[in-house]
Design an enzyme around this catalytic site. Structure first.
Site, PDB file in Angstrom:
ATOM      1  N   ASP A  82       7.586  -2.266   5.368  1.00 28.40           N
ATOM      2  CA  ASP A  82       6.341  -2.470   6.111  1.00 28.40           C
ATOM      3  C   ASP A  82       6.442  -1.981   7.559  1.00 28.40           C
ATOM      4  OD1 ASP A  82       3.677  -3.532   6.139  1.00 28.40           O
ATOM      5  OD2 ASP A  82       4.395  -5.209   7.342  1.00 28.40           O
ATOM      6  N   ARG A 139     -16.088   0.469  -3.968  1.00 30.92           N
ATOM      7  CA  ARG A 139     -16.503   0.030  -5.302  1.00 30.92           C
ATOM      8  C   ARG A 139     -17.684  -0.918  -5.264  1.00 30.92           C
ATOM      9  NH1 ARG A 139     -12.659   0.215  -9.579  1.00 30.92           N
ATOM     10  NH2 ARG A 139     -10.811   1.231  -8.809  1.00 30.92           N
ATOM     11  N   LYS A 195      -0.681   4.247   5.555  1.00 32.24           N
ATOM     12  CA  LYS A 195       0.624   3.826   5.064  1.00 32.24           C
ATOM     13  C   LYS A 195       0.445   2.696   4.067  1.00 32.24           C
ATOM     14  CE  LYS A 195       3.161   0.771   7.373  1.00 32.24           C
ATOM     15  NZ  LYS A 195       2.781  -0.647   7.275  1.00 32.24           N
ATOM     16  N   GLU A 228       6.579 -10.272  15.404  1.00 28.77           N
ATOM     17  CA  GLU A 228       5.208 -10.771  15.235  1.00 28.77           C
ATOM     18  C   GLU A 228       5.249 -12.279  15.053  1.00 28.77           C
ATOM     19  OE1 GLU A 228       2.454  -8.139  12.779  1.00 28.77           O
ATOM     20  OE2 GLU A 228       4.427  -7.701  11.965  1.00 28.77           O
ATOM     21  N   HIS A 288       7.171   2.406  11.477  1.00 25.04           N
ATOM     22  CA  HIS A 288       6.958   2.190  12.917  1.00 25.04           C
ATOM     23  C   HIS A 288       8.271   2.219  13.715  1.00 25.04           C
ATOM     24  CE1 HIS A 288       3.128   1.209  11.402  1.00 25.04           C
ATOM     25  NE2 HIS A 288       3.272  -0.087  11.235  1.00 25.04           N
TER      26      HIS A 288
HETATM   27  C1  BG6 Z   1       1.146  -2.744   9.911  1.00 27.94           C
HETATM   28  C2  BG6 Z   1       1.866  -3.700   9.006  1.00 27.94           C
HETATM   29  O1  BG6 Z   1       1.518  -1.423   9.634  1.00 27.94           O
HETATM   30  O2  BG6 Z   1       1.480  -3.052  11.256  1.00 27.94           O
HETATM   31  C3  BG6 Z   1       1.532  -5.139   9.343  1.00 27.94           C
HETATM   32  O3  BG6 Z   1       1.504  -3.435   7.658  1.00 27.94           O
HETATM   33  C4  BG6 Z   1       1.780  -5.405  10.805  1.00 27.94           C
HETATM   34  O4  BG6 Z   1       2.293  -6.042   8.563  1.00 27.94           O
HETATM   35  C5  BG6 Z   1       1.101  -4.353  11.656  1.00 27.94           C
HETATM   36  O5  BG6 Z   1       1.267  -6.698  11.111  1.00 27.94           O
HETATM   37  C6  BG6 Z   1       1.506  -4.513  13.113  1.00 27.94           C
HETATM   38  O6  BG6 Z   1       0.728  -3.661  13.889  1.00 27.94           O
HETATM   39  P1  BG6 Z   1       0.512  -3.946  15.423  1.00 27.94           P
HETATM   40  O7  BG6 Z   1      -0.276  -2.778  15.910  1.00 27.94           O
HETATM   41  O8  BG6 Z   1      -0.217  -5.249  15.540  1.00 27.94           O
HETATM   42  O9  BG6 Z   1       1.880  -4.036  16.019  1.00 27.94           O
END
Ligand code: BG6
Length: 527
Positions: free
Chosen positions: A275, A78, A188, A256, A280
């Site tokens: 999330d 945009r 996603k 994390e 994942h």
């Molecule tokens: C993303 C999430 O899909 O994966 C985030 O939306 C998360 O919240 C991230 O921090 C983690 O990815 P990675 O590759 O750092 O484990």
């Protein structure tokens, strides 16, 4: 675009060709082919994902000679930018987020010439006039042959609309023979529950075939996630043990240290289950639990993964711990409670941590709990799968007073310190007979001596090659939502507050109780 290595052959040399005495026949090519000429259209081109991940990954592919000679990028967003401004911003992204990639000014200049910029609000088909003109011009003058990869790095509420206007303008229409090809990569989250995921799918499928849709789960692009299948199916060693007869429980941790990092608004409307766990963690679980596929083709692999998801029993309330971090100190700095983060409602019940006990009700895994936990602001950044084996019979060494014999554990470290650890008992040297736990450790960095590429490199390359095996199929996404939608709905209906945990801890005490009630405990590689 001429790759820096001067590659113009259709097959890339160098990958996996007789690198060592592995017994591989050096004449056997194990490398992928180069993608065909094409244009890659980046929607959401000024967004965070494009800056942090996509541009650095595309540039890294370019420097490795993995992109075709005729490859153009059309960035769409945009915001008003001249193409010069956009190219400078893209260069800054590469310097900031891909420091290991050689970004010499000359190499960058050559790459940057292939970046175009189109400003569009993406509301209606006529908003794509500029994109259409640029694509036609690129296809006339740059030899991209009409092949197009549309990458939707936009906010999720724009996915369906952008695909619809692409369809209405004919830009994404693909002939039945697939020449030229048209593919759409969707980031996603794919929906926020079963109904919205179905609705999104329905709107995508109105103008696209399933084969044209590439649903991203970037965990599938991680080397260590791909290695789960290699470990299981390229070795005799593990597969014999990989079932309910030998495995006591499986643990999957996605931890994390980060908090909201400016994403409070998005996260508060989603939570860690949507999330991380729906996508994942369940993808990793299905790779750990699946049966061997008949081939490595995208559909054969995805067929097996989806069977695992279908066998997962809906978790009950007592199988789940919902929690939120409070205020505290991490690495010597005060961090705010989740509810005080910018963009988060002060009354929020959104979970920043969740632990779930899953059961995969099939022949291989009957009775084996799969404990999954994911959380923000935890003690360490760690994604790991651990299989704890059943204890040996309680005779012989376990009866010695100086034997410390924790059950054998196979831990697959997805990140960081990528590798595999096996915990086992060994005789302590000396005249006595003492058994102590020792580790056998395989480390990617030590063994292969090179940096692990970012998952997005592999995923973009595969989408350009038309290989969908590392992308989620509609039934995988739908089945994962089928498992979790009732769970989320029950949590959202209840008024129970989430448990709390200290930032920098391993989560709430309730998560420890979940396992201790089963006579078990959580493992990390370093515990
Ligand atoms: C993303 C999430 O899909 O994966 C985030 O939306 C998360 O919240 C991230 O921090 C983690 O990815 P990675 O590759 O750092 O484990």
């Amino acid at each position: 675009m001429t790759p820096t290595g001067g590659q113009d052959s259709r097959r890339i040399g160098g990958w996996g060709f007789g690198q060592d005495a592995s017994g591989l026949d050096p004449r056997e090519p194990t490398s992928p082919t180069l993608p065909s000429p094409c244009a890659m259209v980046l929607f959401g081109a000024t967004g965070d994902l494009t800056r942090r991940k996509l541009i650095p990954a595309i540039y890294s592919l370019y420097t490795q000679g993995l992109l075709p000679r005729d490859f153009e990028i059309v960035a769409v967003a945009r915001r008003k930018r001249t193409v010069g401004e956009y190219r400078s911003e893209a260069f800054e992204s590469v310097q900031a987020y891909a420091p290991a990639v050689p970004a010499s000014t000359a190499a960058w200049q050559r790459f940057a010439e292939h970046i175009h910029y189109v400003c569009s609000s993406l509301e209606s088909p006529s908003d794509l006039d500029g994109l259409k003109a640029t694509l036609e011009q690129v296809e006339r003058s740059k030899g991209t042959q009409g092949n197009r990869l549309f990458y939707l790095a936009t906010p999720p509420d724009a996915f369906a609309r952008v695909v619809e206007i692409l369809g209405a303008t004919g830009l994404s229409t693909q002939a039945s023979d697939g020449i030229p090809w048209r593919r759409v990569v969707i980031e996603k989250p794919f929906g926020r529950d079963l109904a919205s995921a179905r609705e999104l799918n329905r709107r995508l499928r109105a103008t696209l075939t399933e084969e044209q849709i590439y649903r991203i789960d970037h965990y599938l692009g991680k080397e260590t996630v791909q290695n789960i299948m290699v470990m299981r199916f390229a070795n005799r060693l593990f597969e014999l043990l990989w079932n309910h007869l030998y495995v006591d429980n499986v643990q999957i941790t996605v931890a994390e240290t980060l908090g909201m990092e400016g994403r409070g608004g998005y996260f508060d409307a989603s939570g860690i289950v949507r999330d991380i766990i729906q996508n994942h963690a369940l993808q990793v679980l299905s790779l750990v639990a699946m049966e061997p596929p008949v081939t490595l083709s995208a559909d054969a692999v995805r067929d097996e993964k989806v069977k695992v998801l279908r066998a997962i029993r809906t978790p009950r309330e007592q199988d789940i711990v919902w929690a939120q971090y409070g205020a505290g100190v991490m690495n010597g700095a005060q961090v705010p409670a989740y509810k005080e983060e910018p963009g988060v409602a002060s009354t929020s019940r959104t979970e920043t941590y969740c632990a779930i006990r899953f059961f995969v009700d099939n022949w291989r895994w009957a009775g084996v709990p799969f404990y999954v936990r994911a959380g923000k602001r935890l003690a360490r950044r760690l994604t790991e799968v651990s299989l704890e084996l059943r204890p040996v019979p309680d005779v012989l060494y376990s009866r010695l007073t100086c034997a410390v014999m924790p059950p054998n554990r196979i831990s697959i470290r997805i990140q960081p310190d990528e590798g595999v650890d096996i915990l086992m008992g060994a005789k302590e040297p000396g005249v006595g007979m003492c058994v102590q736990p020792v580790r056998m450790r395989f480390s990617y960095a030590e063994e292969f001596g090179r940096a692990i590429p970012d998952a997005y490199e592999r995923l973009i390359l595969n989408a350009l090659l038309g290989d969908a095996s590392l992308f989620a199929r509609d039934d995988e996404v739908g089945t994962a939502w089928e498992i979790l939608t009732p769970v989320l709905a029950a949590w959202e209906r209840s008024t129970q507050p989430p448990a709390t945990y200290m930032p920098g801890s391993w989560g709430p005490v309730e998560a420890d109780l979940l396992l201790s009630a089963d006579g078990r405990r959580w493992w990390n590689t370093d515990t």
